[in-house]
Design a protein around this motif. Structure first.
Motif, PDB file in Angstrom:
ATOM      1  N   PHE A 190      80.179  15.270  65.719  1.00 55.11           N
ATOM      2  CA  PHE A 190      79.540  15.212  67.041  1.00 55.11           C
ATOM      3  C   PHE A 190      78.538  14.080  66.984  1.00 55.11           C
ATOM      4  CE2 PHE A 190      75.991  16.307  69.849  1.00 55.11           C
ATOM      5  CZ  PHE A 190      76.660  16.507  71.045  1.00 55.11           C
ATOM      6  N   HIS A 191      78.607  13.174  67.966  1.00 55.48           N
ATOM      7  CA  HIS A 191      77.703  12.028  67.928  1.00 55.48           C
ATOM      8  C   HIS A 191      77.242  11.646  69.335  1.00 55.48           C
ATOM      9  CE1 HIS A 191      75.787   8.500  66.327  1.00 55.48           C
ATOM     10  NE2 HIS A 191      76.428   7.752  67.206  1.00 55.48           N
ATOM     11  N   VAL A 192      75.952  11.346  69.443  1.00 54.02           N
ATOM     12  CA  VAL A 192      75.361  10.798  70.659  1.00 54.02           C
ATOM     13  C   VAL A 192      74.936   9.373  70.327  1.00 54.02           C
ATOM     14  CG1 VAL A 192      73.531  11.024  72.363  1.00 54.02           C
ATOM     15  CG2 VAL A 192      74.554  13.072  71.382  1.00 54.02           C
ATOM     16  N   GLU A 193      75.454   8.414  71.072  1.00 55.26           N
ATOM     17  CA  GLU A 193      75.267   6.995  70.757  1.00 55.26           C
ATOM     18  C   GLU A 193      73.807   6.533  70.787  1.00 55.26           C
ATOM     19  OE1 GLU A 193      77.430   4.661  69.714  1.00 55.26           O
ATOM     20  OE2 GLU A 193      78.957   6.217  69.634  1.00 55.26           O
ATOM     21  N   TRP A 194      73.124   6.769  71.896  1.00 54.93           N
ATOM     22  CA  TRP A 194      71.755   6.288  72.036  1.00 54.93           C
ATOM     23  C   TRP A 194      71.059   7.067  73.139  1.00 54.93           C
ATOM     24  CZ3 TRP A 194      70.605   2.510  76.185  1.00 54.93           C
ATOM     25  CH2 TRP A 194      71.695   2.283  77.015  1.00 54.93           C
ATOM     26  N   PHE A 195      69.928   6.565  73.639  1.00 51.00           N
ATOM     27  CA  PHE A 195      69.087   7.344  74.542  1.00 51.00           C
ATOM     28  C   PHE A 195      69.744   7.690  75.868  1.00 51.00           C
ATOM     29  CE2 PHE A 195      66.027   7.617  78.026  1.00 51.00           C
ATOM     30  CZ  PHE A 195      65.317   8.724  77.611  1.00 51.00           C
ATOM     31  N   ALA A 235      66.421  14.862  76.068  1.00 53.28           N
ATOM     32  CA  ALA A 235      67.284  13.809  75.525  1.00 53.28           C
ATOM     33  C   ALA A 235      67.003  13.612  74.034  1.00 53.28           C
ATOM     34  CB  ALA A 235      67.077  12.507  76.286  1.00 53.28           C
ATOM     35  N   ALA A 236      65.739  13.599  73.661  1.00 52.64           N
ATOM     36  CA  ALA A 236      65.382  13.443  72.247  1.00 52.64           C
ATOM     37  C   ALA A 236      65.891  14.621  71.419  1.00 52.64           C
ATOM     38  CB  ALA A 236      63.870  13.304  72.108  1.00 52.64           C
ATOM     39  N   LEU A 237      65.831  15.823  71.974  1.00 54.13           N
ATOM     40  CA  LEU A 237      66.328  16.993  71.249  1.00 54.13           C
ATOM     41  C   LEU A 237      67.848  16.945  71.099  1.00 54.13           C
ATOM     42  CD1 LEU A 237      64.055  19.802  72.725  1.00 54.13           C
ATOM     43  CD2 LEU A 237      63.885  18.700  70.499  1.00 54.13           C
ATOM     44  N   LEU A 238      68.553  16.414  72.091  1.00 53.03           N
ATOM     45  CA  LEU A 238      70.000  16.253  71.969  1.00 53.03           C
ATOM     46  C   LEU A 238      70.331  15.200  70.909  1.00 53.03           C
ATOM     47  CD1 LEU A 238      72.736  17.227  72.987  1.00 53.03           C
ATOM     48  CD2 LEU A 238      72.626  15.463  74.742  1.00 53.03           C
ATOM     49  N   MET A 239      69.539  14.141  70.843  1.00 53.42           N
ATOM     50  CA  MET A 239      69.742  13.131  69.805  1.00 53.42           C
ATOM     51  C   MET A 239      69.436  13.711  68.423  1.00 53.42           C
ATOM     52  SD  MET A 239      68.278   9.757  71.776  1.00 53.42           S
ATOM     53  CE  MET A 239      68.359   8.719  70.344  1.00 53.42           C
TER      54      MET A 239
END
Length: 127
Positions: free
Chosen positions: A94-99, A77-81
């Motif tokens: 491309f955006h990932v909101e949060w954890f 998850a941290a690597l995707l963030m």
């Protein structure tokens, strides 16, 4: 050719994650731009996994043992963030909101990559 196939598989997996998980978005106007963005993000994600993940595994091997490997979900998850942050720095939409979206997205990306890797032959024969 193998690298291109891996990038395509990862791009499809990222597309599935954007379709299933709220909080992971690709904000391009056209489908072509969206797929080009997914391909670029797949390359970034592959580079992050190739260079940073092994370092984290070595430095945090005690945590992997103590948690019976469950810390890998948090690391993914941290690597995707991190990939989302790098994509933002490169002006990719491309955006990932949060954890939590990253957590579920990383699980989906991992499962889809594994499944497509099993279904798509890698060109190596066993004989």
């Amino acid at each position: 050719m193998q690298i291109l196939i891996r990038v395509l598989i990862t791009a499809v997996a990222l597309w599935v994650a954007t379709a299933l998980v709220g909080g992971i978005t690709v904000t391009d106007e056209t489908a072509v731009k969206r797929w080009l963005t997914l391909l670029a993000v797949a390359v970034i994600f592959g580079l992050v996994n190739a260079f940073i993940k092994p370092v984290i595994k070595v430095l945090g091997c005690a945590f992997y043992v103590l948690t019976l490997g469950l810390i890998a979900l948090v690391v993914n998850a941290a690597l995707l963030m991190l990939t989302s942050w790098l994509a933002g720095k490169l002006d990719l939409p491309f955006h990932v909101e949060w954890f939590w979206p990253a957590f579920w997205g990383a699980i989906i990306v991992g499962v889809v990559c594994w499944l497509l890797g099993v279904l798509i032959p890698d060109g190596e024969s066993d004989d």
